[in-house]
Enzyme design. Structure first.
Site, mmCIF file in Angstrom:
data_model
loop_
_atom_site.group_PDB
_atom_site.id
_atom_site.type_symbol
_atom_site.label_atom_id
_atom_site.label_comp_id
_atom_site.label_asym_id
_atom_site.label_seq_id
_atom_site.Cartn_x
_atom_site.Cartn_y
_atom_site.Cartn_z
ATOM 1 N N GLU A 213 3.003 8.570 -4.632
ATOM 2 C CA GLU A 213 3.973 8.228 -3.587
ATOM 3 C C GLU A 213 4.954 7.177 -4.117
ATOM 4 O O GLU A 213 5.618 6.487 -3.367
ATOM 5 C CB GLU A 213 3.258 7.793 -2.300
ATOM 6 C CG GLU A 213 2.557 8.981 -1.634
ATOM 7 C CD GLU A 213 1.867 8.669 -0.309
ATOM 8 O OE1 GLU A 213 2.051 7.554 0.209
ATOM 9 O OE2 GLU A 213 1.138 9.535 0.186
ATOM 10 N N GLU B 242 0.882 -1.157 0.000
ATOM 11 C CA GLU B 242 0.000 0.000 0.000
ATOM 12 C C GLU B 242 0.911 1.195 0.000
ATOM 13 O O GLU B 242 1.313 1.693 1.043
ATOM 14 C CB GLU B 242 -0.941 -0.024 1.208
ATOM 15 C CG GLU B 242 -2.044 1.005 1.109
ATOM 16 C CD GLU B 242 -1.569 2.406 1.443
ATOM 17 O OE1 GLU B 242 -1.198 3.160 0.492
ATOM 18 O OE2 GLU B 242 -1.566 2.753 2.620
HETATM 19 C C1 LIG Z 1 1.451 4.241 3.225
HETATM 20 S S1 LIG Z 1 2.481 3.329 4.309
HETATM 21 C C2 LIG Z 1 1.556 1.858 4.540
HETATM 22 C C3 LIG Z 1 1.904 1.170 5.817
HETATM 23 C C4 LIG Z 1 1.048 -0.062 6.144
HETATM 24 N N1 LIG Z 1 1.240 -1.115 5.175
HETATM 25 C C5 LIG Z 1 -0.422 0.305 6.237
HETATM 26 O O1 LIG Z 1 -1.149 -0.017 5.309
HETATM 27 O O2 LIG Z 1 -0.813 0.905 7.235
HETATM 28 C C6 LIG Z 1 3.777 2.861 3.259
HETATM 29 C C7 LIG Z 1 4.936 2.222 3.970
HETATM 30 O O3 LIG Z 1 5.864 1.777 2.996
HETATM 31 C C8 LIG Z 1 7.177 2.068 3.410
HETATM 32 N N2 LIG Z 1 7.971 2.161 2.196
HETATM 33 C C9 LIG Z 1 7.842 3.059 1.198
HETATM 34 N N3 LIG Z 1 8.723 2.830 0.239
HETATM 35 C C10 LIG Z 1 9.427 1.747 0.626
HETATM 36 C C11 LIG Z 1 10.510 1.047 0.038
HETATM 37 N N4 LIG Z 1 11.022 1.410 -1.139
HETATM 38 N N5 LIG Z 1 10.986 -0.037 0.689
HETATM 39 C C12 LIG Z 1 10.469 -0.408 1.877
HETATM 40 N N6 LIG Z 1 9.457 0.241 2.479
HETATM 41 C C13 LIG Z 1 8.951 1.303 1.864
HETATM 42 C C14 LIG Z 1 7.031 3.350 4.169
HETATM 43 O O4 LIG Z 1 8.094 3.544 5.088
HETATM 44 C C15 LIG Z 1 5.692 3.147 4.879
HETATM 45 O O5 LIG Z 1 5.864 2.534 6.107
#
Ligand SMILES: C[S@@+](CC[C@H](N)C(=O)[O-])C[C@H]1O[C@@H](n2cnc3c(N)ncnc32)[C@H](O)[C@@H]1O
Ligand SMILES: *[C@@H]1O[C@H](CO)[C@@H](O)[C@H](O)[C@H]1NC(C)=O
Length: 644
Positions: A451, A442
């Protein structure tokens, strides 16, 4: 806690010979403020000739009548109605201008929160008035200006029997539009809409929703009596109030009391106002954020804070929909497996020593990779989905935010144990030990791809089995042209050190859009599919969209939305026509344009949108080509980018 906002309703007086009496009458009958002439109608001033020129003594009441906090909070000042600074007769013009300035300066002296006056026609009738008001506001004034505009052209009644001519009658919205255009959309100038007996078409009412309507003026003649003799409004008028429910507006009651007690009008309006407040999860969540500009999150570049995760985790829809999608994917996968069973059986026969339960385990074992796991709500959804499907899963929870990883590790220790493996790294650099059946993420923004979900998922999809699925499997952004004087002013107001003023008009904002009018219905813009099986992956996009203008209006920018297919029929959407009920994780996005554009019925709006990428950033550019050609917004990402 959900609180019903109480109504704020003022009582209008056509004359206030004794201001304290008026205030007393208003407050004992529950009204919140009064609307009174700054100068008694009898005190018409003549500065150049005439009898009044010689009149001795003060021209209005003393400021000592009220303490300044009462002036500041309880009194709206009405300008004298006889002013006509646009008169063709020089003496009248001059006299009006002088008297008008006198009242404006008095209003500033008293510190009233707003002054108000009535428009009687379009700008041809009011150019000099507009100039004087704008001039005053720009130089000295602290008060707001409430421009009274009738909802229906008063001349309409005269034409009732002459249908053909009715069509050529100008809507009073045009009067307001020309007036505020001359005043450069000044944010201190708002509308006081005089509600008419017959209401205009609903599309025309909706156009007011994109205007800074500060108050609705209700003449007592609009009220009818219910069975018990209390004043009530017709269905149509109730609907009108409902439309303004999420706006920050006040009411004014004007005209003689035609019922038992004038407080009954207030009680009724208060009742209506409270009962139309929607108190769904979205509204509760969004209260206080109406039309407030936020810079979009950059969860890839920045690390989200605990509080941000906590807020999102409260969404009552998102996680259940994900769980449903994951469940369907697991079930479908095991159906497919059953078809290929002969092969598996031979495989298993080769290792005959396996016990029965272990065979079962091998047959239905799925790997789920949760990329961007945050604090783990989707890990939980995956485990739940597997449990409901009576299948075994192995979950990898990949997260690049080291602080969220602590939470994940704690959850493994407390609950998940060996069902979940936490991986602390960027998914684009991860070397997975095995391939996944289901890739769950997500990483969606208000505009779907903003994003950088496409870039992140492309980086990890090599660890997806050939027949593996991605949840979400696709997402699409939408745009629609909007009129919102409020948002235009919010952007104009943004000031930041080291940033050119234009930069704010080249930045998309996340905003809970309320004070807006949709000029046309949203259209889809960019789509992304996962896994992306293109030979050369290209996440740049360019599209041109055309919209037809339904009625004269003003273009201030474009609102943006997205929808996503999680799996098969399971979808998430913030696109207004298909919005997932109750889901509050995403507000819309707003792309401003540098200059408001006046639109005519039937005009075509043509907007170009680009998604552009470099090795470091992704950004959007947008440019209007119809009805007038504008310049490119955010060329080369000079004002706003999203970091990779
Ligand atoms: C919008 S949040 C969603 C968090 C959780 N899955 C939820 O639905 O509540 C996106 C998450 O992805 C992580 N994230 C974004 N890009 C990433 C990457 N390239 N590798 C690992 N994690 C990533 C961010 O740190 C964040 O915690
Ligand atoms: C009208 O109602 C108000 C508030 O309930 C009350 O204070 C006032 O006395 C009433 N006036 C009359 C004339 O009944």
């Amino acid at each position: 806690m959900a609180t019903h906002r109480p109504v704020s309703c003022g009582l209008d007086f056509c004359a206030a010979p004794n201001l304290n009496n008026c205030l007393h009458q208003a407050t004992t009958n529950k009204f919140d403020f009064v609307c009174v002439p700054l100068v008694h109608p009898n005190f018409k001033r003549e500065f150049f000739s005439g009898n009044a020129k010689e009149r001795p003594g003060p021209f209005t009441r003393s400021d000592m009548l009220l303490c300044s906090s009462d002036w500041n909070n309880l009194v709206i000042g009405k300008l004298s109605p006889y002013f006509n600074p646009d008169s063709k007769i020089p003496m009248l013009m001059k006299n009006s201008e002088t008297a008008l300035n006198q009242e404006l300066s008095l209003a500033a002296h008293l510190g009233v929160p707003a002054i108000t006056f009535k428009l009687k026609g379009n700008i041809q009738k009011h150019m000099n008035l507009a100039r004087i008001i704008y001039d005053k506001i720009m130089t000295t004034c602290i008060f707001q200006v409430w421009v009274q505009v009738p909802m229906e052209n008063p001349a309409k009644q005269a034409y009732t029997y002459r249908d053909d001519e009715e069509h050529s009658l100008e809507s009073p919205w045009e009067w307001w539009n020309s007036f505020r255009t001359v005043c450069d959309f000044e944010r201190k100038i708002g509308v006081a809409l005089i509600v008419s007996h017959d209401l205009p078409e609903s599309e025309e009412i909706d156009r007011w929703l994109g205007e800074p309507v500060k108050c609705l003026i209700f003449p007592t003649t609009l009220f009818i009596s219910n069975k018990r003799g209390y004043p009530v409004l017709s269905r149509a008028h109730q609907t009108l109030i409902k439309k303004f429910c999420s706006h920050d507006i006040q009411f004014i009651l004007t005209g003689a009391n035609r019922h038992q007690n004038i407080s009954n009008y207030h009680s009724y309006l208060d009742y209506l106002w409270k009962s139309c407040q929607i108190n769904g999860p979205v509204e509760k969540f969004a209260r206080g954020y109406e039309d407030y500009l936020q810079c979009p999150l950059q969860p890839l570049m920045d690390n989200l804070e605990s509080q941000t995760y906590e807020i999102f985790e409260k969404d009552p829809v998102k996680y259940t929909e994900y769980q449903r999608a994951i469940h369907m994917a697991i079930v479908d996968k095991s159906k497919k497996l059953r078809k290929t069973e002969p092969m598996l059986v031979t495989e298993i026969r080769a290792i005959k020593i396996l016990s029965k339960p272990l065979i079962k385990f091998i047959v239905s074992y799925s790997v789920i990779m949760l990329v961007g796991a945050g604090r783990g709500p989707l890990v939980r959804a995956s485990l739940n989905a597997a449990d409901h499907a009576h299948k075994n899963v192995k979950v990898y929870a990949v997260e690049k935010n080291p602080n969220a990883v602590i939470t994940l590790q704690a959850l493994v220790k407390e609950m998940w144990s060996n069902r979940v493996t936490v991986v602390s790294c960027d998914m684009r650099n991860w070397e997975a030990p095995e391939k996944a059946d289901i890739l769950v993420s997500e990483l969606l923004g208000s505009f779907g791809d903003n994003e950088l979900s496409p870039e992140c998922l492309d980086g990890v999809q090599k660890f997806l089995k050939d027949d593996g699925v991605s949840i979400p499997s696709s997402y699409t952004s939408y745009i629609s042209p909007v009129q919102s004087s409020k948002l235009y002013n919010e952007v104009k107001q943004c000031k930041e050190k080291d940033k050119h003023a234009i930069a704010h008009f080249e930045t998309p904002y996340v905003v809970h859009l309320q004070n807006k009018y949709d000029i046309a219905a949203p259209q889809s813009l960019f789509s992304f599919h996962h896994p992306n099986k293109d030979i050369v992956i290209d996440n740049t996009r360019y599209a041109v969209k055309k919209f037809t203008v339904r009625q004269n209006s003003v273009l201030h920018g474009f609102s943006g939305y997205f929808d996503a297919v999680l799996y098969d029929t399971v979808k998430l959407s913030i696109e207004p026509n298909s919005h997932s009920t109750g889901m509050f994780s995403w507000f819309p996005i707003f792309f401003p344009i540098k200059e408001p554009v006046q639109l005519k019925t039937g005009d075509e709006i043509e907007i170009h949108f680009w998604r552009r990428c470099s090795t470091k950033n992704v950004w959007y550019e947008w440019c209007l080509s119809k009805p007038i050609c504008g310049s490119v917004h955010n060329p080369n990402g000079r004002s706003s980018t999203i970091g990779l």
